[in-house]
Design an enzyme around this catalytic site. Structure first.
Site, PDB file in Angstrom:
ATOM      1  N   HIS A 110      24.008 -17.395 -12.691  1.00 17.84           N
ATOM      2  CA  HIS A 110      22.786 -17.944 -13.282  1.00 17.84           C
ATOM      3  C   HIS A 110      21.821 -18.305 -12.179  1.00 17.84           C
ATOM      4  O   HIS A 110      22.212 -18.651 -11.063  1.00 17.84           O
ATOM      5  CB  HIS A 110      23.099 -19.176 -14.137  1.00 17.84           C
ATOM      6  CG  HIS A 110      23.982 -20.164 -13.461  1.00 17.84           C
ATOM      7  ND1 HIS A 110      25.363 -20.018 -13.395  1.00 17.84           N
ATOM      8  CD2 HIS A 110      23.698 -21.286 -12.780  1.00 17.84           C
ATOM      9  CE1 HIS A 110      25.873 -21.023 -12.707  1.00 17.84           C
ATOM     10  NE2 HIS A 110      24.882 -21.798 -12.315  1.00 17.84           N
ATOM     11  N   HIS A 112      18.772 -20.884 -11.271  1.00 19.91           N
ATOM     12  CA  HIS A 112      18.119 -22.136 -11.648  1.00 19.91           C
ATOM     13  C   HIS A 112      16.624 -22.057 -11.338  1.00 19.91           C
ATOM     14  O   HIS A 112      16.243 -21.718 -10.211  1.00 19.91           O
ATOM     15  CB  HIS A 112      18.660 -23.301 -10.807  1.00 19.91           C
ATOM     16  CG  HIS A 112      20.073 -23.691 -11.063  1.00 19.91           C
ATOM     17  ND1 HIS A 112      20.416 -24.706 -11.927  1.00 19.91           N
ATOM     18  CD2 HIS A 112      21.247 -23.230 -10.545  1.00 19.91           C
ATOM     19  CE1 HIS A 112      21.746 -24.861 -11.925  1.00 19.91           C
ATOM     20  NE2 HIS A 112      22.264 -23.973 -11.097  1.00 19.91           N
TER      21      HIS A 112
HETATM   22  P1  AMP Z   1      25.920 -24.512 -11.243  1.00 20.38           P
HETATM   23  O1  AMP Z   1      26.392 -25.855 -10.786  1.00 20.38           O
HETATM   24  O2  AMP Z   1      24.946 -23.846 -10.301  1.00 20.38           O
HETATM   25  O3  AMP Z   1      27.081 -23.612 -11.613  1.00 20.38           O
HETATM   26  O4  AMP Z   1      25.051 -24.783 -12.547  1.00 20.38           O
HETATM   27  C1  AMP Z   1      25.603 -24.840 -13.818  1.00 20.38           C
HETATM   28  C2  AMP Z   1      24.593 -25.529 -14.667  1.00 20.38           C
HETATM   29  O5  AMP Z   1      24.915 -25.298 -16.029  1.00 20.38           O
HETATM   30  C3  AMP Z   1      24.539 -27.050 -14.489  1.00 20.38           C
HETATM   31  O6  AMP Z   1      23.256 -27.412 -13.977  1.00 20.38           O
HETATM   32  C4  AMP Z   1      24.785 -27.592 -15.889  1.00 20.38           C
HETATM   33  O7  AMP Z   1      23.956 -28.689 -16.204  1.00 20.38           O
HETATM   34  C5  AMP Z   1      24.463 -26.398 -16.758  1.00 20.38           C
HETATM   35  N1  AMP Z   1      25.152 -26.361 -18.038  1.00 20.38           N
HETATM   36  C6  AMP Z   1      26.480 -26.503 -18.282  1.00 20.38           C
HETATM   37  N2  AMP Z   1      26.734 -26.376 -19.591  1.00 20.38           N
HETATM   38  C7  AMP Z   1      25.546 -26.140 -20.208  1.00 20.38           C
HETATM   39  C8  AMP Z   1      25.153 -25.914 -21.556  1.00 20.38           C
HETATM   40  N3  AMP Z   1      26.044 -25.900 -22.563  1.00 20.38           N
HETATM   41  N4  AMP Z   1      23.845 -25.694 -21.812  1.00 20.38           N
HETATM   42  C9  AMP Z   1      22.945 -25.721 -20.819  1.00 20.38           C
HETATM   43  N5  AMP Z   1      23.251 -25.912 -19.529  1.00 20.38           N
HETATM   44  C10 AMP Z   1      24.535 -26.136 -19.215  1.00 20.38           C
END
Ligand code: AMP
Ligand code: ZN
Length: 152
Positions: A110, A112
């Site tokens: 993903h 950001h």
């Molecule tokens: P990372 O730490 O770069 O893997 O980012 C994962 C991101 O996913 C975090 O910023 C979380 O807040 C976000 N996240 C986890 N579960 C969900 C969800 N169900 N809907 C939206 N964002 C999410």
């Protein structure tokens, strides 16, 4: 373009695949045949958005060129829309964490999009300047090791 790499496929026990299939809800702001963009639940800053490929790919190391071209070509358009959504947004950090050590917590790749408002908002990033510890020979040795991986 190789359609095989772009064909959606889902992984078991992947929270973002469950968002793609609709098993988990999301605040979607954009989607097409390649990507889905939705609000990051944490809202690190207001408007914090994630862009994910519609096919399960763990991290940047697993992308092929076609998938990368398809996914990353969507980023400027989505970033412009997020920025335009609030006149208080004056900049944006765009980041992609790969591996636990790099703060990846969801192992479906993903990107950001973190809108920036002021230098006092809730996002911080630190690049330590270690250049004082590196000689020209040190830089050259690192350069050669990376270049060797890109040859052939
Ligand atoms: P990372 O730490 O770069 O893997 O980012 C994962 C991101 O996913 C975090 O910023 C979380 O807040 C976000 N996240 C986890 N579960 C969900 C969800 N169900 N809907 C939206 N964002 C999410
Ligand atoms: Zn997934």
């Amino acid at each position: 373009m190789d359609q095989m790499t772009l064909e959606p496929h889902y992984a078991d026990d992947c929270i973002f695949c469950k968002i793609l299939t609709g098993d988990i809800p999301s605040y979607t702001v954009y989607e097409d045949n390649i990507v889905k963009a939705f609000l990051d639940i944490s809202q690190g800053t207001p408007g914090h958005t994630l862009v994910i490929p519609k096919t399960h790919v763990q991290d940047i190391f697993a992308y092929d060129a076609d998938l990368a071209a398809a996914v990353f070509s969507r980023i400027p358009k989505i970033a412009r829309a997020v920025k335009a959504s609030d006149p208080a947004i004056t900049g944006m950090n765009i980041l992609n964490n790969n591996g636990k050590v790099a703060y990846q917590s969801v192992f479906h790749s993903h990107i950001h999009l973190v809108p920036r408002y002021t230098d006092q908002d809730d996002f911080k990033m630190i690049f330590k300047d270690n250049s004082g510890n590196y000689t020209p020979a040190d830089y050259a040795a690192i350069q050669e090791k990376i270049k060797a991986q890109l040859e052939g």
